[in-house]
Write a protein that holds these residues in place. Sequence first.
Motif, PDB file in Angstrom:
ATOM      1  N   ILE A  91     -55.715  98.393 -26.744  1.00 48.21           N
ATOM      2  CA  ILE A  91     -54.833  99.397 -27.359  1.00 48.21           C
ATOM      3  C   ILE A  91     -53.553  99.607 -26.540  1.00 48.21           C
ATOM      4  N   PRO A  92     -53.637  99.911 -25.226  1.00 50.60           N
ATOM      5  CA  PRO A  92     -52.381 100.053 -24.478  1.00 50.60           C
ATOM      6  C   PRO A  92     -51.598  98.750 -24.373  1.00 50.60           C
ATOM      7  N   SER A  93     -52.301  97.612 -24.323  1.00 49.77           N
ATOM      8  CA  SER A  93     -51.601  96.326 -24.255  1.00 49.77           C
ATOM      9  C   SER A  93     -50.766  96.100 -25.500  1.00 49.77           C
ATOM     10  N   VAL A  94     -51.332  96.389 -26.649  1.00 50.50           N
ATOM     11  CA  VAL A  94     -50.617  96.192 -27.912  1.00 50.50           C
ATOM     12  C   VAL A  94     -49.440  97.147 -28.024  1.00 50.50           C
ATOM     13  N   LEU A  95     -49.680  98.424 -27.770  1.00 48.24           N
ATOM     14  CA  LEU A  95     -48.611  99.420 -27.906  1.00 48.24           C
ATOM     15  C   LEU A  95     -47.450  99.119 -26.965  1.00 48.24           C
ATOM     16  N   LEU A  96     -47.773  98.835 -25.703  1.00 50.23           N
ATOM     17  CA  LEU A  96     -46.711  98.557 -24.734  1.00 50.23           C
ATOM     18  C   LEU A  96     -45.987  97.255 -25.068  1.00 50.23           C
ATOM     19  N   SER A  97     -46.741  96.243 -25.488  1.00 47.50           N
ATOM     20  CA  SER A  97     -46.122  94.952 -25.815  1.00 47.50           C
ATOM     21  C   SER A  97     -45.113  95.095 -26.943  1.00 47.50           C
ATOM     22  N   VAL A  98     -45.500  95.801 -27.998  1.00 46.04           N
ATOM     23  CA  VAL A  98     -44.620  95.895 -29.166  1.00 46.04           C
ATOM     24  C   VAL A  98     -43.449  96.844 -28.902  1.00 46.04           C
ATOM     25  N   ILE A  99     -43.694  97.923 -28.188  1.00 46.97           N
ATOM     26  CA  ILE A  99     -42.594  98.851 -27.879  1.00 46.97           C
ATOM     27  C   ILE A  99     -41.578  98.182 -26.962  1.00 46.97           C
ATOM     28  N   ILE A 100     -42.055  97.558 -25.882  1.00 51.04           N
ATOM     29  CA  ILE A 100     -41.138  96.868 -24.970  1.00 51.04           C
ATOM     30  C   ILE A 100     -40.467  95.693 -25.677  1.00 51.04           C
ATOM     31  N   GLY A 101     -41.243  94.986 -26.511  1.00 53.36           N
ATOM     32  CA  GLY A 101     -40.670  93.873 -27.260  1.00 53.36           C
ATOM     33  C   GLY A 101     -39.573  94.331 -28.211  1.00 53.36           C
ATOM     34  N   THR A 102     -39.752  95.497 -28.831  1.00 53.57           N
ATOM     35  CA  THR A 102     -38.726  96.049 -29.719  1.00 53.57           C
ATOM     36  C   THR A 102     -37.457  96.373 -28.940  1.00 53.57           C
ATOM     37  N   MET A 103     -37.611  96.991 -27.777  1.00 57.99           N
ATOM     38  CA  MET A 103     -36.442  97.319 -26.955  1.00 57.99           C
ATOM     39  C   MET A 103     -35.745  96.052 -26.472  1.00 57.99           C
ATOM     40  N   THR A 104     -36.534  95.032 -26.131  1.00 57.94           N
ATOM     41  CA  THR A 104     -35.958  93.758 -25.684  1.00 57.94           C
ATOM     42  C   THR A 104     -35.166  93.097 -26.800  1.00 57.94           C
ATOM     43  N   ALA A 105     -35.761  93.069 -27.991  1.00 53.71           N
ATOM     44  CA  ALA A 105     -35.064  92.462 -29.137  1.00 53.71           C
ATOM     45  C   ALA A 105     -33.775  93.191 -29.446  1.00 53.71           C
ATOM     46  N   TYR A 106     -33.795  94.526 -29.370  1.00 55.53           N
ATOM     47  CA  TYR A 106     -32.576  95.299 -29.640  1.00 55.53           C
ATOM     48  C   TYR A 106     -31.518  95.044 -28.565  1.00 55.53           C
ATOM     49  N   PHE A 107     -31.955  94.932 -27.313  1.00 54.78           N
ATOM     50  CA  PHE A 107     -31.009  94.653 -26.218  1.00 54.78           C
ATOM     51  C   PHE A 107     -30.270  93.341 -26.467  1.00 54.78           C
ATOM     52  N   PHE A 108     -31.010  92.305 -26.833  1.00 59.97           N
ATOM     53  CA  PHE A 108     -30.367  91.014 -27.067  1.00 59.97           C
ATOM     54  C   PHE A 108     -29.531  91.025 -28.341  1.00 59.97           C
ATOM     55  N   PHE A 109     -29.922  91.853 -29.295  1.00 58.27           N
ATOM     56  CA  PHE A 109     -29.122  92.005 -30.517  1.00 58.27           C
ATOM     57  C   PHE A 109     -27.768  92.625 -30.183  1.00 58.27           C
ATOM     58  N   ILE A 110     -27.764  93.638 -29.333  1.00 55.40           N
ATOM     59  CA  ILE A 110     -26.516  94.279 -28.921  1.00 55.40           C
ATOM     60  C   ILE A 110     -25.702  93.331 -28.039  1.00 55.40           C
ATOM     61  N   LEU A 111     -26.404  92.628 -27.141  1.00 54.54           N
ATOM     62  CA  LEU A 111     -25.706  91.694 -26.243  1.00 54.54           C
ATOM     63  C   LEU A 111     -25.026  90.574 -27.026  1.00 54.54           C
ATOM     64  N   SER A 112     -25.659  90.155 -28.131  1.00 55.35           N
ATOM     65  CA  SER A 112     -25.093  89.048 -28.913  1.00 55.35           C
ATOM     66  C   SER A 112     -23.764  89.416 -29.560  1.00 55.35           C
ATOM     67  N   GLU A 113     -23.511  90.715 -29.730  1.00 52.64           N
ATOM     68  CA  GLU A 113     -22.238  91.126 -30.318  1.00 52.64           C
ATOM     69  C   GLU A 113     -21.069  90.832 -29.385  1.00 52.64           C
ATOM     70  N   LYS A 114     -21.343  90.847 -28.067  1.00 53.76           N
ATOM     71  CA  LYS A 114     -20.269  90.617 -27.097  1.00 53.76           C
ATOM     72  C   LYS A 114     -20.357  89.227 -26.464  1.00 53.76           C
ATOM     73  N   HIS A 115     -21.588  88.781 -26.195  1.00 44.79           N
ATOM     74  CA  HIS A 115     -21.790  87.490 -25.515  1.00 44.79           C
ATOM     75  C   HIS A 115     -22.893  86.724 -26.251  1.00 44.79           C
TER      76      HIS A 115
END
Length: 295
Positions: A91-115
Amino acid sequence: MERSVSRGNYIINSIKYALLEIVAGILVIMWLVPLYAMILGGLKSNLEAASTPILLPPSKPSLDAYAFAWFGYATIPGLEPTMLRYLLVAIPSVLLSVIIGTMTAYFFFILSEKHEILSNSLFSIIALATFLPIETVTFPLIELETSLNVYNTYIGLIFAMLIFYVPTSALLMSIFIPVVPKYLIESARMDGAGDWTILWRVVFPLIFPGFLSTLIFVFLQIWNEFFIPLILTNTPNMLMLPVAARFYTAAYALIYNRSFAAGVISSLIPLIIFIFLGRYFIRGLAALGGGAKGV
């Protein structure tokens, strides 16, 4: 003339629909037959399970095999404590994986706008972990957890799961996030919202079906994960369900009914999830299709 054409189209569409229904029915039956066989096998005596056709119902149904597999006997471990232990990890592995994965995906989405090139390059490197066989990092993983004093612990198992399933979550969520209209993000920025607020107040509600679908997918992957619990635990009080169920089946393969019962018990949680959350998983897949078009 138009009536005959429309009637012809109606007949053709009806035939196509009927064929699709038949194919879907066959696929459902093919998926249910193994589960049906396991359930019946667990209700039989060992002699009957070994000597009768696998799809034949038991002559005298009994829950003895399920009780044996659940509670264990003497030196044979039951699946009850191993399932509870693994829930504490999964349960904590899944929740943390998906939450951190969501933040990671959003970070790279924002980064792609500039670089864009930098974003794609870094994300591709991270995504390689999704395709990296766990067996290739056995010794480094064991040495890392031993040096951190988390080997054979719940924290160590969760940490290892995050290493492999955060990239998986990020890869999946990176397909959903581009579906969000960019003008909504720009409007939020003009109103003074930061990236953290934009992610959870603007983006997240729109990609929630994808988030839930990713959550279900990652949970099923972790629930069926065998190798990580195998190499990172070495004491009976840390035995996890995937290892216990397979060890149980391998060690007592001649006791067919108990092996069937152990298989059913270890599949209960995924079955319950699909029964109650399956429709959300389908919605996520539908959103995935939309995201793929938007990439």
